[in-house]
Design a protein around this motif. Sequence first.
Motif, mmCIF file in Angstrom:
data_model
loop_
_atom_site.group_PDB
_atom_site.id
_atom_site.type_symbol
_atom_site.label_atom_id
_atom_site.label_comp_id
_atom_site.label_asym_id
_atom_site.label_seq_id
_atom_site.Cartn_x
_atom_site.Cartn_y
_atom_site.Cartn_z
ATOM 1 N N ILE A 97 39.745 27.780 36.517
ATOM 2 C CA ILE A 97 40.235 27.915 35.200
ATOM 3 C C ILE A 97 42.634 27.418 35.319
ATOM 4 O O ILE A 97 42.704 26.094 34.182
ATOM 5 C CB ILE A 97 40.526 29.573 35.059
ATOM 6 N N CYS A 98 42.593 27.917 35.720
ATOM 7 C CA CYS A 98 44.282 27.593 36.566
ATOM 8 C C CYS A 98 44.179 26.997 37.111
ATOM 9 O O CYS A 98 43.615 27.687 38.582
ATOM 10 C CB CYS A 98 45.619 28.222 36.058
ATOM 11 N N ASN A 111 45.028 27.657 40.996
ATOM 12 C CA ASN A 111 44.901 29.103 41.823
ATOM 13 C C ASN A 111 44.426 29.851 41.295
ATOM 14 O O ASN A 111 45.035 31.160 41.607
ATOM 15 C CB ASN A 111 46.418 29.455 41.964
ATOM 16 N N CYS A 112 43.709 29.879 40.335
ATOM 17 C CA CYS A 112 42.447 31.035 39.427
ATOM 18 C C CYS A 112 41.605 30.172 39.086
ATOM 19 O O CYS A 112 40.954 29.457 38.475
ATOM 20 C CB CYS A 112 43.514 31.303 38.068
ATOM 21 N N GLU A 113 40.452 31.117 39.627
ATOM 22 C CA GLU A 113 39.415 31.320 39.346
ATOM 23 C C GLU A 113 38.425 31.823 38.974
ATOM 24 O O GLU A 113 38.520 33.123 39.445
ATOM 25 C CB GLU A 113 38.777 29.862 40.442
ATOM 26 N N ILE A 114 36.917 32.127 38.311
ATOM 27 C CA ILE A 114 35.991 32.706 38.074
ATOM 28 C C ILE A 114 35.438 32.562 38.291
ATOM 29 O O ILE A 114 35.030 31.369 37.613
ATOM 30 C CB ILE A 114 36.439 33.405 37.003
ATOM 31 N N LYS A 124 33.361 40.075 31.821
ATOM 32 C CA LYS A 124 33.998 40.747 31.449
ATOM 33 C C LYS A 124 34.307 40.858 29.784
ATOM 34 O O LYS A 124 34.842 41.556 29.453
ATOM 35 C CB LYS A 124 35.701 39.562 31.559
ATOM 36 N N ASN A 139 48.976 34.987 34.015
ATOM 37 C CA ASN A 139 49.813 33.910 33.506
ATOM 38 C C ASN A 139 48.362 32.849 33.217
ATOM 39 O O ASN A 139 48.283 31.150 33.515
ATOM 40 C CB ASN A 139 50.855 33.122 34.281
ATOM 41 N N CYS A 140 47.486 33.113 32.829
ATOM 42 C CA CYS A 140 46.040 32.111 33.283
ATOM 43 C C CYS A 140 45.266 33.118 32.077
ATOM 44 O O CYS A 140 44.666 34.533 32.437
ATOM 45 C CB CYS A 140 45.667 31.845 33.741
ATOM 46 N N GLU A 141 44.767 32.446 30.867
ATOM 47 C CA GLU A 141 43.808 33.364 30.207
ATOM 48 C C GLU A 141 42.834 31.502 29.160
ATOM 49 O O GLU A 141 43.207 30.590 29.200
ATOM 50 C CB GLU A 141 44.204 33.985 29.017
ATOM 51 N N ILE A 142 42.056 32.529 29.066
ATOM 52 C CA ILE A 142 40.601 31.165 28.795
ATOM 53 C C ILE A 142 40.270 32.103 27.654
ATOM 54 O O ILE A 142 39.769 33.576 28.067
ATOM 55 C CB ILE A 142 39.873 30.971 29.544
ATOM 56 N N SER A 143 39.590 31.249 26.534
ATOM 57 C CA SER A 143 38.645 31.743 25.419
ATOM 58 C C SER A 143 37.203 31.770 26.142
ATOM 59 O O SER A 143 37.068 31.268 26.680
ATOM 60 C CB SER A 143 38.694 31.154 23.753
ATOM 61 N N PHE A 176 32.953 36.482 34.591
ATOM 62 C CA PHE A 176 33.183 35.837 33.456
ATOM 63 C C PHE A 176 32.534 36.583 32.567
ATOM 64 O O PHE A 176 33.023 37.554 31.203
ATOM 65 C CB PHE A 176 33.482 34.922 32.847
ATOM 66 N N ILE A 232 41.006 35.374 26.624
ATOM 67 C CA ILE A 232 40.877 36.539 27.900
ATOM 68 C C ILE A 232 41.820 36.183 29.251
ATOM 69 O O ILE A 232 41.347 35.398 29.947
ATOM 70 C CB ILE A 232 39.209 37.353 28.419
ATOM 71 N N LYS A 233 42.254 37.126 29.621
ATOM 72 C CA LYS A 233 43.295 37.340 30.463
ATOM 73 C C LYS A 233 42.036 36.927 32.614
ATOM 74 O O LYS A 233 41.349 37.671 32.332
ATOM 75 C CB LYS A 233 44.270 38.406 30.948
ATOM 76 N N ILE A 234 42.765 36.016 32.576
ATOM 77 C CA ILE A 234 41.468 36.287 33.551
ATOM 78 C C ILE A 234 42.258 36.709 35.247
ATOM 79 O O ILE A 234 42.078 36.925 36.482
ATOM 80 C CB ILE A 234 41.525 34.399 34.318
ATOM 81 N N CYS A 235 43.584 35.769 35.393
ATOM 82 C CA CYS A 235 44.659 35.480 36.760
ATOM 83 C C CYS A 235 46.041 36.246 35.095
ATOM 84 O O CYS A 235 46.058 35.558 34.638
ATOM 85 C CB CYS A 235 44.713 34.606 37.050
#
Lengths: 398, 398
Positions: A277-278, A280-283, A291, B280-284, A288, B275-278
């Motif tokens: 996603i960003c 250093n940030c994955e899901i 969530k 400083n990292c969010e995605i709808s 998801f 939605i916050k994932i990490c």
Amino acid sequence: MANLLIIGAGGVGRVSAFKAAKNTDTFRNIVLASRTKSKCEKIAKDIKEKLGIDIKTYALDANKEENVIELIKKENIDIVCHVALPYQNIPIMQACIKTGAAYLDTALAETEDNPDTYYDLQWALDEEFKKAKTMALLGCGFDPGVTSIMVKYAADYLLDKIEAVDIYDCNFGDHGRHFATNFDPEINLRELNLPGKYWENGEWKTTQPFEIETKHSYPECGEATSILIWHEELESIVKHFPSLKRARFFMCFSDKYLYHFKALKNVGMFDIKPIKICENCEISPLQFLAKILPDPQELVTNYKGKTNIGVIVEGIKEGKKKKYYIYNICNHEKAIKETGAHCVSYTTGVPAIIGCKLMAKKIWWNEGVHNVEEFDAKPFFEEMEKQGLPIKVTEIKE
Amino acid sequence: MANLLIIGAGGVGRVSAFKAAKNTDTFRNIVLASRTKSKCEKIAKDIKEKLGIDIKTYALDANKEENVIELIKKENIDIVCHVALPYQNIPIMQACIKTGAAYLDTALAETEDNPDTYYDLQWALDEEFKKAKTMALLGCGFDPGVTSIMVKYAADYLLDKIEAVDIYDCNFGDHGRHFATNFDPEINLRELNLPGKYWENGEWKTTQPFEIETKHSYPECGEATSILIWHEELESIVKHFPSLKRARFFMCFSDKYLYHFKALKNVGMFDIKPIKICENCEISPLQFLAKILPDPQELVTNYKGKTNIGVIVEGIKEGKKKKYYIYNICNHEKAIKETGAHCVSYTTGVPAIIGCKLMAKKIWWNEGVHNVEEFDAKPFFEEMEKQGLPIKVTEIKE
């Protein structure tokens, strides 16, 4: 009298804490710990208000065994009731080995990258538990848990030889949401996406997910489309009852549930491979989805109806074929009124605390790692009656 | 001869670049830029192989007008054909104002937090374009774009007075996937989740999303369930043809599409709140869904069938009620063979390049910000015939 540590503050943790607080003849010091301390505090507050009992709360990252060891030592814990995520079974078992505390869980160990796991990882710790002069009781919720104890009851008290077991689990409740899971969405949906698997004539047979479905009539509840899925107690039942020629597990689903399930599956929302996603940030899609789905605990608003979980055991008694249906019915509204959690949590948390109670009283005690069907079913069923989940036994005559 | 900058290297960018390369009598220097340079390079390579024409490629973050200004100046660009995301309309328009380049887009400006936007943001730049002595041509794809030009054609050449317009858009193609969008999933699904809206008797009427559906018979294709949705050209058509008593837009959807669409909507996968994932990292949910749905460009493998987009215009001619169906049919396999992109991209990219061509030749030229229906439809339709999207006009007699 035993000091009890409950790990996990979801619905099952809530029920376990309530039930432990109702058994202060057995449990002296009740400690509730989870990653999010505020969830423990909310449960403790509700228990204080309803039952006048104090329980202690802690923030605990149970993925690290040293954290669990520290808390076990600090609170002088005799029994750990692990009702958090199955990713944490192994570190918590290791903490029990290192401290001599007894261990109980309600679902077998999983790793995040593989939902298709078996008892081997946990059974392998048998010698270490023996050396530590303590025990682990695996899978002591409802299913796995009570379902296996029902089989054990049939084997010991109803039949001379058991030949077939079919487990049927149906939630006839309605929470009014489009799509929601009754316990942790990630764990629940991983399970349902596995291939189906069942035991027949001495071998495991595999199906596509949702390949085999049947209409089953649930006593006192009605008929429901029920789908053959793999469920972990099949592994231990087949091991412990070698006379079994067949063992299957069926779970019912509403049309509404299946509609959303199939669409989400088609789109790939159940995939467990992480997506970036960003930096250093994955899901994963499944994480998801978990969530955004309703919190299983929030379903308690307006949850109506019943659950029906039971086993049909076939076998021989005095030379004749016999068939028994052993089952329990749980009422959502009643469970919510008592504990603030619905039946899917209630039917798991109550057996977990009964397991802890029987271990505390040394009624169920054998050093090493054990499944519930290795112990006598009678004292467990007597406690089920007392603790709000009475078992019914009926003979099916054909 | 004009220097052309195409921004966007998705399916529409691909078609635009191919068509520009087929019109080197008009376009001297063809530049293709997008956030991901490798996508531009792939298109440039395909064009070189198929047509022997060289186009230049650049990496460009078009969210920042200074980047666009720099590239316009560097390549001495006369016309910017913006076929990237509608989030970038305003910075690209500002870059045109500051450099004097002409501007064209195919979808109206949106902001990430609000899909329900109108032409006001872009119309407001009219004076600035006039001062810069250049023009902006808004919404020059198929819909918006050709659909409005069809209305203009009916108003100028078929009827004395137009009274009603119904736009019908149907993709009869089959890409074989469970669920996919034919252009950017985020932009497409935002649009479909808006309330429906149409013009009737001098006022806008709003419906729930997917509230009004009808069976419509598409010429040469067949009948399809078509749903009334809001579509941006309705705003400009109603403004520019004040005699209209009714204006509506219908889009068809397959049962399979609707099955998945409704389930995903129920579950909340179309929500645009991040939605916050990490840290400083969010995605709808919608942006996440867009990440796992098939890339619209990848649908070209095995895409079969046709699209049918057209308008039914009702009005008066010499005192009598008359009704015309003006439409185009596009064949997926033919479009893919020519450009590597399916009809949903083809029907947008071809009109965009025709718009650029008519501006380059000053056949469509008027300083300021304009919609396509403000210009003469005939030269546009003549180009449509030449560039592979012939228009059919039939009278509907009742």
